[in-house]
Structures are given as C-alpha cells and as structure tokens.
Design a protein around this motif. Structure first.
Motif, short mmCIF file in Angstrom:
data_model
loop_
_atom_site.label_atom_id
_atom_site.label_comp_id
_atom_site.label_asym_id
_atom_site.label_seq_id
_atom_site.Cartn_x
_atom_site.Cartn_y
_atom_site.Cartn_z
N GLU A 164 0.83 -1.21 0.00
CA GLU A 164 0.00 0.00 0.00
C GLU A 164 0.86 1.26 0.00
O GLU A 164 0.58 2.22 -0.71
CB GLU A 164 -0.94 0.00 1.20
CG GLU A 164 -1.98 1.09 1.17
CD GLU A 164 -2.80 1.12 -0.11
OE1 GLU A 164 -3.04 2.23 -0.63
OE2 GLU A 164 -3.22 0.05 -0.60
N ARG A 165 1.94 1.26 0.78
CA ARG A 165 2.83 2.43 0.81
C ARG A 165 3.56 2.63 -0.52
O ARG A 165 3.81 3.75 -0.94
CB ARG A 165 3.82 2.31 1.97
CG ARG A 165 3.12 2.51 3.32
CD ARG A 165 4.10 2.50 4.49
NE ARG A 165 4.60 1.15 4.72
CZ ARG A 165 5.88 0.85 4.92
NH1 ARG A 165 6.81 1.79 4.93
NH2 ARG A 165 6.25 -0.41 5.13
N LYS A 205 2.29 1.63 -3.53
CA LYS A 205 1.25 2.08 -4.47
C LYS A 205 0.90 3.55 -4.28
O LYS A 205 0.70 4.27 -5.25
CB LYS A 205 -0.03 1.25 -4.31
CG LYS A 205 0.04 -0.11 -4.95
CD LYS A 205 -1.30 -0.76 -5.09
CE LYS A 205 -1.93 -1.11 -3.77
NZ LYS A 205 -3.09 -1.99 -3.87
N SER A 206 0.81 3.99 -3.03
CA SER A 206 0.38 5.36 -2.75
C SER A 206 1.51 6.37 -2.88
O SER A 206 1.28 7.57 -2.76
CB SER A 206 -0.23 5.43 -1.35
OG SER A 206 0.77 5.22 -0.37
#
Length: 136
Positions: A127-128, A130-131
C-alpha cells in the motif's frame, strides 16, 4: 516497472523465506519479491514450509531456496526481518526493519503468529509503494 524488494535475514531460512512466499502471493502486482542472507542453510525451515503450504498453497521446498545476498538482483527496497545481530546490508533506495522475533525452536503457533505479522506488513508495504509514501 515494478520495484524489487529483498527480504533479508542472516540465514535466509525462515522469516525472510516466508516473506518472499507471502509477497509473491499477495503483492506480486505491486512489487517483485526476493529473499537472501549472508549465510545459507541446506534447507528452508520445515515448519515454515508447512504453514506456508497450508495457508497459501505454496511449497517453498519447490519454489524457493536459501540464497546469499549476491544471488539476487539489485533491489530498490530492503526489508530486514529483525536480525538481533548486525543485519546484512544491500544497496537500496528505501530500507526498513520489521523487528520480527525468530520463531526457530518455538511451537508451530509462534510460526503462525509470525506468518500473520508478515502478511500484515507485506500488505502495508504494498500500500505504501502504491500510494507513493515510499519514494523510489
């Protein structure tokens, strides 16, 4: 191009191997996964193999092997497992330590707890990435 992530531990026989296997199952759309260490063992920890196969249907005895740092490609992200000694070093753009206790010699329940923590941390890492929180 997906970033390459190395899960690193001294012996590359348990936690780092579990992280590689789990990441290949749950985060292969975000990053490429490798594991390695400064030493190798003749085989991956068989309790780790058993629980990963039960949970993810991956036989690490067939899909992975204990590898040295020089056996993997250059990576952008290095994740150390919590070596409790001098953690191995690889050049990288981002490094973090997950501080996981080694379940070696513990009951299977401890391996399962470690596996579950690794899965949570892999999802968080993906997630980190991707963001863009982890700048590469």
């Amino acid at each position: 191009m997906k970033p390459k992530v190395a899960f690193v531990c001294v012996h590359n026989s348990c936690r780092s191997q579990m992280a590689e296997a789990i990441a290949k199952v749950v985060a292969s759309d975000v990053f490429e996964s490798y594991s390695a260490g400064t030493e190798t063992k003749p085989e991956i920890n068989q309790t780790a193999v058993k629980i990963i196969e039960e949970q993810y249907n991956v036989d690490m005895n067939k899909t992975q092997r204990s590898k040295l740092l020089e056996d993997i490609p250059q990576v952008e992200i290095v994740v150390t497992m919590g070596c409790n000694v001098e953690c191995p070093y690889l050049p990288n753009k981002h490094r973090e330590d997950w501080g996981l206790d080694d379940p070696l010699g513990s009951p299977e329940e401890e391996f399962i707890k470690t596996m579950n923590l690794i899965e949570e941390k892999v999802y968080d890492l993906a997630e980190r990435i991707k963001s863009g929180v982890i700048a590469l």
